[in-house]
Design an enzyme around this catalytic site. Structure first.
Site, PDB file in Angstrom:
ATOM      1  N   HIS A   1       0.795  -1.106   0.060  1.00  0.00           N
ATOM      2  CA  HIS A   1      -0.099  -0.086   0.126  1.00  0.00           C
ATOM      3  C   HIS A   1       0.783   1.242  -0.060  1.00  0.00           C
ATOM      4  O   HIS A   1       0.871   2.403  -0.738  1.00  0.00           O
ATOM      5  CB  HIS A   1      -0.860   0.107   1.305  1.00  0.00           C
TER       6      HIS A   1
ATOM      7  N   LYS B   1      -1.463  -6.181  -7.746  1.00  0.00           N
ATOM      8  CA  LYS B   1      -1.631  -7.451  -7.274  1.00  0.00           C
ATOM      9  C   LYS B   1      -3.111  -7.800  -7.292  1.00  0.00           C
ATOM     10  O   LYS B   1      -3.300  -8.994  -7.420  1.00  0.00           O
ATOM     11  CB  LYS B   1      -1.187  -7.115  -5.595  1.00  0.00           C
TER      12      LYS B   1
END
Lengths: 286, 286
Positions: B43, B155
């Site tokens: 993140h 991802k």
């Protein structure tokens, strides 16, 4: 006579955004009126309303195929772009946005929107494809134009409710304004589809408004909603309508039914009925 | 050590918009990274990527209930907001947006979005509720934040494809950027759900990346896609995975199948497999 050559026309999203972002850089607020063209005084009232609320007004002219069913009047829906441009310029519109179908819907477009409950009754029963098409094109148009305020007519009252829900649920950053229905001297709501009516049908069409007003008055006086609706349906058939899709008395905020069977809050009477091959809709506050 | 008290947190759409519009008035561009919290280096890479592309970065922390099925891990999904705020501040984020579920979904919210074909295979088969939930919350978040650019991780590759289609089809005015997957020293894609893994499971988890790389190499060398997929599935089961939802070699742009049965254009290998009660996903370019 307004100079129609003075009304810019954007045909692509890129052209549209270049003009609108230029206005915003200059500090202007932007109003928006989506239309399917075939403009009449009802549309022009929306344009003037937007002009009261914003510095620059964009009107789109786009006959949206996704809100028509296969058997409906997409092919014959009136198209008169040059006249529309003239009328828009005269009403103070600063830009006509008239994209081609391929600009609006690329060949591999797959996304759909459902607004759920507010789109399911009334028009949603008789034109089940419509509000999905409306929700998609309105979401796209609002994101393309990025106006501060967008004005919709109360003539399409359920559409206004659906658009308000769409904008609220998707958090689209725009103020939605509903504008009262414009009527002819006999109370007939102006509609592009009125152009389909014969002189004889026009006389019958003009009775719709009065029947709804009477139904509203009865419901407001406490008569049972189901009885008022049935009487109004009969009155329309007697007046000469060929078929009545619905006459309904509903809550004004979300067009939900009154559980009590009588009007006990803000209400709207709303109807759809046929004259020959022409389908007319109308509604009014109770 | 970043001063976490320095990271502003917006809890409502109104607070969020006040801060973001203030930035825009000052001429700053805005980047956005949506997350479900439980932040890790993956993140933070997205936040730094957004910071490279915009003057101010907003990160949302919202565990979106509409993308979990009833039997999934909504209740146990890791939540650690104070630590997330600290990590975001350290990565250069200027605002954490952490709305309550009721702020995101008012009680009478009814609108849904379907992105269609790109959401239907792969994850869409095994988690049929997910992409509808993702599309709705991403549309809402983009309209709430109104960023210039939003960064999503590769991802969740199918999610990135779905978001790109959503934004294109609804004309949401934002640039979508995909950011490469961040992996640990053994090639395991970082994921909040890795926290569920035992030490033993972690060893097995780390084999996924290698199996996909090998499958990609074989497919790239011209082996038949169905045979490569079957071999990779066996390799995962042999490595210790309990169950394989899918291993698929698809077109890189829309995750469609190669009609020829072999890779003859840009491709992606993508997989989902289970270790105990934990479901892992990964993918890579071929």
């Amino acid at each position: 006579m307004p100079d129609t050559s003075a009304l810019p026309v954007a045909r692509t999203i890129a052209e549209l955004r270049e003009i609108v972002s230029g206005w915003k850089r200059q500090g202007f607020t932007v109003g928006f009126v989506p239309t399917m063209g075939a403009l009449h005084e009802g549309h022009l009232t929306l344009v003037r309303e937007a002009g009261q609320r914003a510095d620059r007004v964009v009107a789109s002219v786009f006959v949206n195929p996704t809100q028509f069913a296969a058997h409906e009047d997409l092919g014959s829906y009136p198209r008169q772009e040059a006249q529309d441009a003239e009328l828009l310029a005269g009403a103070g519109c600063a830009l006509m946005y008239a994209p081609a179908v391929g600009e609006m819907y690329p060949a591999n477009a797959t996304t759909t929107i459902s607004v759920g409950a507010p789109a399911e009754g009334l028009e949603g029963v008789f034109r089940p494809q419509m509000f999905g098409g409306v929700a998609l094109v309105v979401a796209k148009l609002l994101n393309q134009v990025q106006p501060h305020v967008a004005v919709f007519g109360e003539k399409d009252f359920q559409q206004l409710i659906v658009v308000r829900r769409l904008v609220r649920d998707l958090d689209i950053p725009v103020e939605i304004v509903g504008s009262p229905t414009v009527r002819d001297g006999h109370g007939l709501a102006l509609s592009s589809r009125n152009a389909y009516l014969s002189a004889e049908q026009l006389e019958v069409a003009r009775r719709l408004n009065g029947v709804l007003a009477e139904a509203g008055a009865k419901a407001s006086a406490g008569e049972r909603i189901d009885e008022v609706e049935a009487a109004a349906r009969e009155a329309l058939l007697t007046a000469g309508y060929a078929h009545v899709d619905y006459v309904a008395i509903r809550k004004a905020d979300d067009l939900g039914e009154f559980g009590s069977g009588v009007v006990d809050g803000p209400a709207r009477v709303i109807a759809a009925a046929w004259l020959g091959k022409t389908r007319l809709i109308d509604n009014m506050a109770i």
